[in-house]
Design a protein around this motif. Structure first.
Motif, mmCIF file in Angstrom:
data_model
loop_
_atom_site.group_PDB
_atom_site.id
_atom_site.type_symbol
_atom_site.label_atom_id
_atom_site.label_comp_id
_atom_site.label_asym_id
_atom_site.label_seq_id
_atom_site.Cartn_x
_atom_site.Cartn_y
_atom_site.Cartn_z
ATOM 1 N N PHE A 149 25.305 31.692 4.033
ATOM 2 C CA PHE A 149 24.655 32.823 4.693
ATOM 3 C C PHE A 149 23.257 33.104 4.163
ATOM 4 N N ASP A 150 23.004 32.800 2.896
ATOM 5 C CA ASP A 150 21.649 33.023 2.387
ATOM 6 C C ASP A 150 20.661 32.118 3.122
ATOM 7 N N ALA A 151 21.053 30.849 3.268
ATOM 8 C CA ALA A 151 20.178 29.896 3.967
ATOM 9 C C ALA A 151 20.036 30.296 5.438
ATOM 10 N N LEU A 152 21.158 30.680 6.048
ATOM 11 C CA LEU A 152 21.123 31.041 7.462
ATOM 12 C C LEU A 152 20.233 32.261 7.700
ATOM 13 N N ASN A 153 20.366 33.266 6.839
ATOM 14 C CA ASN A 153 19.557 34.478 7.026
ATOM 15 C C ASN A 153 18.076 34.196 6.843
ATOM 16 N N GLN A 154 17.756 33.198 6.021
ATOM 17 C CA GLN A 154 16.337 32.836 5.865
ATOM 18 C C GLN A 154 15.793 32.175 7.121
ATOM 19 N N LYS A 155 16.663 31.396 7.798
ATOM 20 C CA LYS A 155 16.223 30.705 9.016
ATOM 21 C C LYS A 155 16.310 31.590 10.252
ATOM 22 N N ALA A 156 17.044 32.711 10.136
ATOM 23 C CA ALA A 156 17.266 33.565 11.313
ATOM 24 C C ALA A 156 15.940 34.055 11.872
ATOM 25 N N ILE A 157 15.856 34.105 13.203
ATOM 26 C CA ILE A 157 14.587 34.509 13.820
ATOM 27 C C ILE A 157 14.378 36.009 13.753
ATOM 28 N N SER A 158 15.426 36.768 13.445
ATOM 29 C CA SER A 158 15.241 38.218 13.270
ATOM 30 C C SER A 158 16.319 38.766 12.350
ATOM 31 N N GLN A 159 16.056 39.952 11.842
ATOM 32 C CA GLN A 159 16.938 40.585 10.855
ATOM 33 C C GLN A 159 17.629 41.804 11.485
ATOM 34 N N PRO A 160 18.737 42.256 10.885
ATOM 35 C CA PRO A 160 19.447 43.418 11.448
ATOM 36 C C PRO A 160 18.524 44.633 11.569
ATOM 37 N N LEU A 161 18.651 45.369 12.663
ATOM 38 C CA LEU A 161 17.808 46.552 12.852
ATOM 39 C C LEU A 161 18.247 47.699 11.953
ATOM 40 N N VAL A 162 19.532 47.792 11.682
ATOM 41 C CA VAL A 162 20.037 48.748 10.682
ATOM 42 C C VAL A 162 21.110 48.053 9.859
ATOM 43 N N THR A 163 21.231 48.479 8.600
ATOM 44 C CA THR A 163 22.215 47.833 7.710
ATOM 45 C C THR A 163 23.194 48.848 7.108
ATOM 46 N N HIS A 164 23.016 50.136 7.380
ATOM 47 C CA HIS A 164 23.903 51.142 6.784
ATOM 48 C C HIS A 164 25.182 51.324 7.577
ATOM 49 N N ILE A 165 25.201 50.849 8.832
ATOM 50 C CA ILE A 165 26.434 50.821 9.626
ATOM 51 C C ILE A 165 26.454 49.483 10.362
ATOM 52 N N TYR A 166 27.647 49.084 10.831
ATOM 53 C CA TYR A 166 27.745 47.885 11.656
ATOM 54 C C TYR A 166 27.567 48.279 13.122
ATOM 55 N N THR A 167 26.760 47.499 13.834
ATOM 56 C CA THR A 167 26.438 47.813 15.225
ATOM 57 C C THR A 167 26.511 46.536 16.064
ATOM 58 N N ALA A 168 26.766 46.710 17.354
ATOM 59 C CA ALA A 168 26.935 45.538 18.233
ATOM 60 C C ALA A 168 26.597 45.919 19.665
ATOM 61 N N ASP A 169 26.575 44.916 20.559
ATOM 62 C CA ASP A 169 26.467 45.158 22.006
ATOM 63 C C ASP A 169 25.270 46.049 22.352
ATOM 64 N N PRO A 170 24.073 45.724 21.906
ATOM 65 C CA PRO A 170 22.950 46.655 22.067
ATOM 66 C C PRO A 170 22.418 46.724 23.499
ATOM 67 N N SER A 171 22.518 47.887 24.109
ATOM 68 C CA SER A 171 21.909 48.117 25.426
ATOM 69 C C SER A 171 20.620 48.885 25.194
ATOM 70 N N ALA A 172 19.495 48.254 25.472
ATOM 71 C CA ALA A 172 18.196 48.862 25.163
ATOM 72 C C ALA A 172 17.513 49.359 26.430
ATOM 73 N N HIS A 173 16.887 50.522 26.318
ATOM 74 C CA HIS A 173 16.113 51.096 27.420
ATOM 75 C C HIS A 173 14.866 51.734 26.848
ATOM 76 N N VAL A 174 13.814 51.782 27.668
ATOM 77 C CA VAL A 174 12.610 52.513 27.272
ATOM 78 C C VAL A 174 12.591 53.809 28.070
ATOM 79 N N PHE A 175 12.690 54.931 27.347
ATOM 80 C CA PHE A 175 12.608 56.249 27.973
ATOM 81 C C PHE A 175 11.413 56.968 27.352
ATOM 82 N N ASN A 176 10.516 57.475 28.172
ATOM 83 C CA ASN A 176 9.331 58.209 27.686
ATOM 84 C C ASN A 176 8.567 57.410 26.632
ATOM 85 N N GLY A 177 8.397 56.108 26.861
ATOM 86 C CA GLY A 177 7.571 55.276 25.989
ATOM 87 C C GLY A 177 8.220 54.873 24.673
ATOM 88 N N LYS A 178 9.500 55.190 24.494
ATOM 89 C CA LYS A 178 10.178 54.878 23.237
ATOM 90 C C LYS A 178 11.422 54.040 23.531
#
Ligand code: FUB
Length: 345
Positions: free
Chosen positions: A11-40
């Motif tokens: 996992f150390d090697a994999l995380n170094q090669k990963a194209i992006s990192q977790p957006l949050v690490t204090h909880i486990y999250t999944a299935d991200p549905s993203a929307h832009v509301f009012n520019g955010k």
């Protein structure tokens, strides 16, 4: 990614090669549905937890109890957790398993769409409302009438109509609804009730929503996926057929329906001319991630397109303890999406 390959991962090697990192690490999250509301950017993920339930092919170990909303000022910014936005104990019709949600906005009100098992053990889809994109959300007392299965994804078309795409096979129970009624017959095996491999694959579903976004305005229709010869994708075409995790976005006037192939672990897409389809298979968006499931959303921000997705890298491969991530999407001049390798940018 098949679970038996996880024990061989560094996992150390994999995380170094990963194209992006977790957006949050204090909880486990999944299935991200993203929307832009009012520019955010607002992300509506599942909130993974370990409830101690046994692992099985129907996903009983995905025993989530609440939702948190994340927000970001930009895709490269820091994600902020806004705390509990809805808990299963606040939803009268729901018993357990708050799986992948989505959200929509209309006239300054925000709608959280979410699946859960009802008190009979049948997945339904509900709606909860807030005056803020981050909640807290107040649930409707009943699930959406005639709703079933999992993974709602709500798309607003340019004419102001809203459509819900939904469904998932195996643990998502879509195969039990083939006659229009829930087939409660045993066995509980994930492979029971499916079409034969040489039959047309089970389809995701789509229904236009009522103006208040609280009900289906019509009976749900099949989201038909066609192969290059304009025939329906077959159930045995496991590298391309629909499994779960619907998403819809519009690019240059075309409708892009994207989804997970489940047991072959790809995020694929198909292109059509209207929100109902049919959609012609167009390729892979994302190669397999660490963990069994793959689930995504696609959103535009600042003139660029982004893929929000998850993997199980934060938990070192525990399939129901995932983390959400984001990376840029690139289209070629014909409108095809360049396939993303999550560990080799
Ligand atoms: O998070 C629970 C389930 O796992 C989702 O509903 C599926 O799409 C898969 O990601």
């Amino acid at each position: 990614m098949p679970e038996d390959s996880i024990e061989h991962i560094n996992f150390d090697a994999l995380n170094q090669k990963a194209i992006s990192q977790p957006l949050v690490t204090h909880i486990y999250t999944a299935d991200p549905s993203a929307h832009v509301f009012n520019g955010k950017i607002y992300i509506y993920p599942s909130h993974d937890m370990d409830a101690g339930d046994a692992f099985d092919d129907l996903g009983s170990h995905f025993a989530m109890e609440d939702y948190h909303v994340l927000s970001m000022d930009s895709p490269t910014g820091k994600a902020r957790d806004h705390g509990v936005a809805l808990h299963v104990k606040e939803v009268p019709w729901a018993a357990k398993q708050l799986w992948a949600p989505d959200a929509g906005e209309k006239d300054g009100r925000y709608y959280l769409f979410f699946p859960a098992k009802d008190h009979e053990g049948i997945f339904r889809i509900g709606v909860a409302i807030s005056s803020s994109p981050t909640g807290p959300f107040l649930p409707q007392p009943q699930a959406i009438q005639k709703s079933f299965s999992i993974d709602p994804a709500v798309f607003k078309d340019d004419d102001g109509s809203y459509y819900m795409y939904f469904g998932g096979i195996w643990g998502g129970q879509l195969q039990r609804w083939r006659t229009g009624k829930f087939n409660a017959e045993q066995p509980e095996s994930p492979l029971a009730h499916l079409p034969e491999d040489n039959e047309p694959a089970l389809c995701a579903k789509v229904a236009r929503l009522t103006d208040d976004l609280l009900e289906f305005a019509e009976d749900a229709r099949d989201v038909v996926l066609l192969d290059e010869a304009a025939g329906p994708l077959l159930q045995g075409d496991k590298g391309r057929r629909f499994f779960e995790a619907s998403w819809m976005h519009k690019y240059n006037g075309k409708y892009y329906f994207s989804y997970s192939t489940g047991d072959t672990h790809f995020i694929c897409y198909a292109i059509g001319d209207n929100p109902y389809g049919p959609f012609t298979y167009a390729g892979q968006i994302l190669k397999p991630v660490v963990g069994w499931t793959s689930h995504h959303s696609i959103a535009a921000f600042g003139g660029e397109w982004y893929l929000f997705y998850h993997d199980s890298s934060l938990s070192k491969g525990v399939t129901h303890l995932r983390c959400v991530k984001v990376t840029k999407i690139r289209y070629d001049e014909r409108g095809y999406i360049k396939t993303i390798d999550p560990y080799n940018g």
